[in-house]
Design an enzyme around this catalytic site. Sequence first.
Site, PDB file in Angstrom:
ATOM      1  N   LEU A  42     -16.511   5.826  -1.837  1.00 42.20           N
ATOM      2  CA  LEU A  42     -17.842   6.429  -1.965  1.00 42.20           C
ATOM      3  C   LEU A  42     -18.393   6.855  -0.605  1.00 42.20           C
ATOM      4  O   LEU A  42     -18.690   8.021  -0.379  1.00 42.20           O
ATOM      5  CB  LEU A  42     -18.773   5.418  -2.659  1.00 42.20           C
ATOM      6  CG  LEU A  42     -20.137   5.931  -3.067  1.00 42.20           C
ATOM      7  CD1 LEU A  42     -20.027   7.092  -4.037  1.00 42.20           C
ATOM      8  CD2 LEU A  42     -20.960   4.802  -3.685  1.00 42.20           C
ATOM      9  N   HIS A  43     -18.553   5.914   0.294  1.00 41.47           N
ATOM     10  CA  HIS A  43     -18.982   6.140   1.681  1.00 41.47           C
ATOM     11  C   HIS A  43     -20.393   6.679   1.860  1.00 41.47           C
ATOM     12  O   HIS A  43     -20.962   6.534   2.933  1.00 41.47           O
ATOM     13  CB  HIS A  43     -17.987   7.016   2.448  1.00 41.47           C
ATOM     14  CG  HIS A  43     -16.594   6.472   2.480  1.00 41.47           C
ATOM     15  ND1 HIS A  43     -16.322   5.156   2.761  1.00 41.47           N
ATOM     16  CD2 HIS A  43     -15.388   7.043   2.224  1.00 41.47           C
ATOM     17  CE1 HIS A  43     -15.015   4.951   2.702  1.00 41.47           C
ATOM     18  NE2 HIS A  43     -14.427   6.083   2.366  1.00 41.47           N
TER      19      HIS A  43
ATOM     20  N   CYS B 299     -11.236  14.521   3.863  1.00 41.82           N
ATOM     21  CA  CYS B 299     -12.147  13.539   4.463  1.00 41.82           C
ATOM     22  C   CYS B 299     -12.027  13.624   5.994  1.00 41.82           C
ATOM     23  O   CYS B 299     -10.927  13.496   6.539  1.00 41.82           O
ATOM     24  CB  CYS B 299     -11.797  12.129   3.999  1.00 41.82           C
ATOM     25  SG  CYS B 299     -11.796  11.956   2.212  1.00 41.82           S
TER      26      CYS B 299
ATOM     27  N   CYS C  23      -2.212  15.311   2.235  1.00 41.19           N
ATOM     28  CA  CYS C  23      -3.271  15.039   1.260  1.00 41.19           C
ATOM     29  C   CYS C  23      -3.945  16.332   0.829  1.00 41.19           C
ATOM     30  O   CYS C  23      -4.088  17.262   1.618  1.00 41.19           O
ATOM     31  CB  CYS C  23      -4.314  14.089   1.855  1.00 41.19           C
ATOM     32  SG  CYS C  23      -5.514  13.511   0.616  1.00 41.19           S
TER      33      CYS C  23
ATOM     34  N   GLY D  16      -2.414  10.469   0.686  1.00 38.42           N
ATOM     35  CA  GLY D  16      -2.576  11.309  -0.487  1.00 38.42           C
ATOM     36  C   GLY D  16      -3.684  10.889  -1.420  1.00 38.42           C
ATOM     37  O   GLY D  16      -4.249   9.804  -1.304  1.00 38.42           O
ATOM     38  N   GLU D  17      -4.006  11.796  -2.330  1.00 35.42           N
ATOM     39  CA  GLU D  17      -5.023  11.519  -3.348  1.00 35.42           C
ATOM     40  C   GLU D  17      -4.298  11.330  -4.688  1.00 35.42           C
ATOM     41  O   GLU D  17      -3.818  12.308  -5.284  1.00 35.42           O
ATOM     42  CB  GLU D  17      -6.016  12.692  -3.408  1.00 35.42           C
ATOM     43  CG  GLU D  17      -6.970  12.666  -4.584  1.00 35.42           C
ATOM     44  CD  GLU D  17      -7.647  11.313  -4.810  1.00 35.42           C
ATOM     45  OE1 GLU D  17      -8.188  10.739  -3.861  1.00 35.42           O
ATOM     46  OE2 GLU D  17      -7.615  10.831  -5.969  1.00 35.42           O
TER      47      GLU D  17
ATOM     48  N   CYS E 208       0.879  -1.172   0.000  1.00 33.36           N
ATOM     49  CA  CYS E 208       0.000   0.000   0.000  1.00 33.36           C
ATOM     50  C   CYS E 208       0.921   1.228   0.000  1.00 33.36           C
ATOM     51  O   CYS E 208       1.699   1.416   0.933  1.00 33.36           O
ATOM     52  CB  CYS E 208      -0.882  -0.029   1.244  1.00 33.36           C
ATOM     53  SG  CYS E 208      -1.868   1.453   1.466  1.00 33.36           S
TER      54      CYS E 208
ATOM     55  N   SER F  36      -6.831   3.904  -5.781  1.00 40.66           N
ATOM     56  CA  SER F  36      -8.027   4.292  -5.034  1.00 40.66           C
ATOM     57  C   SER F  36      -8.130   5.811  -4.996  1.00 40.66           C
ATOM     58  O   SER F  36      -7.183   6.498  -4.637  1.00 40.66           O
ATOM     59  CB  SER F  36      -7.936   3.733  -3.614  1.00 40.66           C
ATOM     60  OG  SER F  36      -9.007   4.205  -2.836  1.00 40.66           O
TER      61      SER F  36
ATOM     62  N   ASN G  48     -11.429   2.420  11.020  1.00 41.89           N
ATOM     63  CA  ASN G  48     -10.323   2.447  11.980  1.00 41.89           C
ATOM     64  C   ASN G  48     -10.359   3.790  12.699  1.00 41.89           C
ATOM     65  O   ASN G  48     -10.074   4.813  12.096  1.00 41.89           O
ATOM     66  CB  ASN G  48      -8.992   2.283  11.249  1.00 41.89           C
ATOM     67  CG  ASN G  48      -8.975   1.007  10.441  1.00 41.89           C
ATOM     68  OD1 ASN G  48      -9.234  -0.072  10.965  1.00 41.89           O
ATOM     69  ND2 ASN G  48      -8.722   1.123   9.149  1.00 41.89           N
TER      70      ASN G  48
ATOM     71  N   CYS H 253     -10.397  10.662   8.147  1.00 41.12           N
ATOM     72  CA  CYS H 253      -9.079  10.144   7.757  1.00 41.12           C
ATOM     73  C   CYS H 253      -7.963  10.934   8.428  1.00 41.12           C
ATOM     74  O   CYS H 253      -7.946  12.164   8.388  1.00 41.12           O
ATOM     75  CB  CYS H 253      -8.936  10.221   6.235  1.00 41.12           C
ATOM     76  SG  CYS H 253      -7.320   9.666   5.659  1.00 41.12           S
TER      77      CYS H 253
END
Length: 346
Positions: free
Chosen positions: A221-222, A118, A114, A165-166, A107, A197, A296, A121
């Site tokens: 999405l969430h 969100c 970022c 990060g995005e 990962c 992602s 988490n 996060c």
Amino acid sequence: MVSEKKDIRALSKEELREFFVSIGDKAFRGNQVYEWLWNKGIHNFEDMTNISKETRSHLEQNFVINHIEVDSLQKSNDGTIKNAVKLHDGFVVESVLIPTKSRTTACVSSQVGCSLDCKFCATSRLKRMRNLNPDEIFDQVVAIHKESLLYHDKPLSNIVYMGMGEPLMNYKNVLESIKMITSEEGLRMSPKRITLSTSGVPKMIKKLADDEVKFNLAVSLHSAIQETREQIMPFAKSFTLEDLHESIEYWYAKTKRRVTYEYIVWKDINDTEKDVDALVQFCKSVPCKINLIEYNPIDDGEFQQADNLALDLYIEKLEKNRIPVTVRRSRGKDIDAACGQLANKS
Ligand code: SAH
């Protein structure tokens, strides 16, 4: 200290070939150096043993080979390993090795901090300091591959761009890193084993489709209700669900590959029947998969994982509508290596 010399890894293969021609050498020398840098992953010019001493010292005078250092390494009870990775200018990002019975997954991070916000996060609290370069993403993969061989006796099998990060806000470098990872001179990994992602940047999802990428796409999405999504992911005010949906339709039409939606169910946020129905509706027109991921917690308790009844409601309704759904358990929680927990705590 940041060196004044140019980073040789910022040059494309073509640029390296041109460089050698410009100093009166053969273009082919560029290919050889490229392979040392990207396939063999060396960090010193003197290790390029098929290059003459004279040429090596010429390179040394003109270039540096920037590379990452694994600063510290934490091992979880479940075999997950988290690396704190130091970049050449001192910034630190994190990457994670996640072993399961059938695969070992890296990962990797794509930005220092970022660009997005969100609320659930940990990484979003570190504002974006800079984008990672292609070689800095590539090096994380190489480091994890070595750890996988050392600690789990298996080569790396998969890569997910789900660290800090995005990735779609660092589009060019992320795609360049994937090119290196999948290319013949690089790691020769199949793009089918790579998943990017994104929090959902519609314009860039369309660009991925136009660029005919061969890797997999996951979208965080969430919530399929605009109002709710804006509350938990404020950037969604500008990147609306409607645009997101349209971009995913576009992606599917061009690639014929299903998108995976990552989805966390939180107590009092998206745990009602109305939320489930909205998701089912969102999923209807374009084939997709749902990955229900465990939340988490990140300290303040504003967000809490919904109870199993809510989760069951999602699973039941999705299955009834023939939408594939899987439930993903967290890994590496004890060392803050799980999704959304990467925040350079150490
Ligand atoms: N910016 C990208 C990739 C990094 S986040 C994206 O948003 O997709 C990787 C995944 O972890 C995303 O699905 C994200 O929504 C999820 N995530 C973030 N915080 C989390 C948390 N505290 N618990 C569980 N998953 C989280």
